[in-house]
Design a protein around this motif. Sequence first.
Motif, PDB file in Angstrom:
ATOM      1  N   GLY A  83      -3.102 -28.391  60.244  1.00  0.00           N
ATOM      2  CA  GLY A  83      -4.297 -27.605  59.966  1.00  0.00           C
ATOM      3  C   GLY A  83      -3.956 -26.272  59.333  1.00  0.00           C
ATOM      4  O   GLY A  83      -2.879 -25.704  59.552  1.00  0.00           O
TER       5      GLY A  83
ATOM      6  N   GLY B 255     -11.137 -31.899  59.285  1.00  0.00           N
ATOM      7  CA  GLY B 255     -10.684 -30.766  60.073  1.00  0.00           C
ATOM      8  C   GLY B 255     -11.426 -30.649  61.383  1.00  0.00           C
ATOM      9  O   GLY B 255     -12.264 -31.490  61.738  1.00  0.00           O
ATOM     10  N   SER B 256     -11.108 -29.587  62.096  1.00  0.00           N
ATOM     11  CA  SER B 256     -11.709 -29.338  63.401  1.00  0.00           C
ATOM     12  C   SER B 256     -13.138 -28.834  63.239  1.00  0.00           C
ATOM     13  O   SER B 256     -13.400 -27.961  62.406  1.00  0.00           O
TER      14      SER B 256
ATOM     15  N   LEU C 183     -17.549 -27.412  60.072  1.00  0.00           N
ATOM     16  CA  LEU C 183     -16.089 -27.389  60.046  1.00  0.00           C
ATOM     17  C   LEU C 183     -15.571 -25.969  60.220  1.00  0.00           C
ATOM     18  O   LEU C 183     -16.176 -25.014  59.732  1.00  0.00           O
TER      19      LEU C 183
ATOM     20  N   ASP D  97      -9.189 -24.135  60.232  1.00  0.00           N
ATOM     21  CA  ASP D  97      -8.458 -25.277  60.782  1.00  0.00           C
ATOM     22  C   ASP D  97      -8.827 -26.551  60.018  1.00  0.00           C
ATOM     23  O   ASP D  97      -9.313 -27.520  60.597  1.00  0.00           O
ATOM     24  N   LEU D  98      -8.596 -26.526  58.715  1.00  0.00           N
ATOM     25  CA  LEU D  98      -8.844 -27.698  57.884  1.00  0.00           C
ATOM     26  C   LEU D  98      -7.566 -28.529  57.775  1.00  0.00           C
ATOM     27  O   LEU D  98      -6.462 -27.985  57.701  1.00  0.00           O
ATOM     28  N   GLY D  99      -7.721 -29.840  57.739  1.00  0.00           N
ATOM     29  CA  GLY D  99      -6.560 -30.719  57.630  1.00  0.00           C
ATOM     30  C   GLY D  99      -6.422 -31.382  56.273  1.00  0.00           C
ATOM     31  O   GLY D  99      -5.318 -31.751  55.865  1.00  0.00           O
TER      32      GLY D  99
ATOM     33  N   ARG E 144     -11.799 -33.471  65.423  1.00  0.00           N
ATOM     34  CA  ARG E 144     -11.372 -33.513  64.017  1.00  0.00           C
ATOM     35  C   ARG E 144     -12.189 -34.579  63.291  1.00  0.00           C
ATOM     36  O   ARG E 144     -11.958 -35.780  63.465  1.00  0.00           O
TER      37      ARG E 144
END
Length: 547
Positions: free
Chosen positions: A146, A166-167, A119, A123-125, A184
């Motif tokens: 993100g 996340g991405s 991950l 850019d974590l969601g 993602r």
Amino acid sequence: MPAPSRPASLFRLDGSAAETDLLTPLSPEQISADRPVDLPGTRGRLVAGAFRTEAPQWLQHAEALGGGPLDLPSTLPFAVLLVPRPPWTYAVTWGAGHLVLNDEHVEQGFGLRFGIRRLDPFDLGLVASAALDISARATQVSIPGGGDLSAFRLEPYGDLVHRLAGSADLTDLTYGRVTGKRYRIRVGTSLWAPLAKDPEAFLADLDAVGAVVDEPDEDSALRFISQTRPMDRHHPLVPELERQLAEALGGSDALGLAWPSSAANDAENAGSFRITGLGPGGPIHVPGRLELEHLTTRLGGIPVERRLKALRAGRITTCADEAGTEPTGAPLPAARWLVFETTVEHTRYVYHQSRWYRIGETYVAQMRDQVRDLLARKHVWPEVTWKPSGQPDDEHRYCQRVAALAPGYLCLDKDFASTPLHPRFELCDLLGPGDELIHVKWLGRATAASHLYTQALVSAEALHDEPEALAQLADKVSTLDRGRVLGGAPDTVVLAAAGRAWNVDELFTLSQVALLRLDRAVRSLRATLKFADIPHTAKQRHRRGGG
């Protein structure tokens, strides 16, 4: 060009278990397909079907309020593909397929381990976590566009992360190699990610996922997530851990008392406790505070091999009155009131809220260094010795003595405040000469510190966030010391302890976790946390709580 892959949920199972044990029992009417699948160099098994549900229990209520009948029976389709890749078996699930897997053989945290390594921490969601302390609070934070790791405000110690999204860099998989794009993904016990449609490429994807999960994580910004993990109840080390716990139940410095998260408030304000079902001897009535000895005295008289069974059968109820006739909560398993620590092969294991956790030794060493530095912040304590009286109001008597003998100290112990968010709480036990909020506790056991932390945090938050709390504190000060005016919101919080010194070697790992959390919270409220060692004489040991 058609997409080379499609997303699915991937689990990793115990490859040594019989294939028939990997899935939960299904009835013939639930199964529409159960057949072998030939893949390059191996044979898998596909099971598909549907769970059929009858009308839900709430249907009658909905019909009564909705003005007519509703036809709501439904089906939940599922498919599971089992693929042996020794020493593991992989399971790809679609639809409700995850409900078919036998949880006893599922590797917990498998997906998280992939996510930690692939991950993008910038850019974590989504981050879902639970606190590994007496609060056991659970949080889920989502940032649709993100964000980086710092945006989720994870605690550096004691946050047990159990899901991430996340991405991710998927160059190890067919999708990444063919498209050159990120994807993602969602990770937890399973990995939700695109897997190849072509059978040969699909097997290569499984092997690539396994290689990623098993590679070192030293270079990952997310590696702290793996430092503390819950243990599967079937982990091969659990029998040895439980043997050590059973021995400690007879009395050990490695054993402590900790309030269950759902009973923390009731336990702090209880007039008495009622213990039932804890081995032979009948109920135990405990007026005043519950102590570890109330449990270990009974458990110590039970053969070691039967102690855990007795502990799990026992129940503890908080009561508002000293007679134990006014319960304030439901009876909770006695096992949830204990914390135990042990070290096996340089790794720390903690028993907390009836579950085992593994805590890496590097993680413990880093935490101890921070706690040692924190405890160096001292508040000079007046020369007033705490001489235990053995009475339930011992703490209150001591606070009154300090207020009477030490200039500038005011006793506010048992003088409760009330605000919309906190209907009943103590602002502090003593107010210092410099308007320090001082919270006093006899720490007979290291775990008792956790309750002191809770009291301090509630007070600090109320005084910072609720004008009513500050107004009540000012009023109490002027009433106790005419002419004294509170100089605004106090900016120093003092934890004052007798019974043991503030020393990192005398604090449980979970107490250290909670202390670092408290310090961070107090600093966010623009205040400073300090510590005081109260001069005291030792308590005389005596048996408490009748059988």
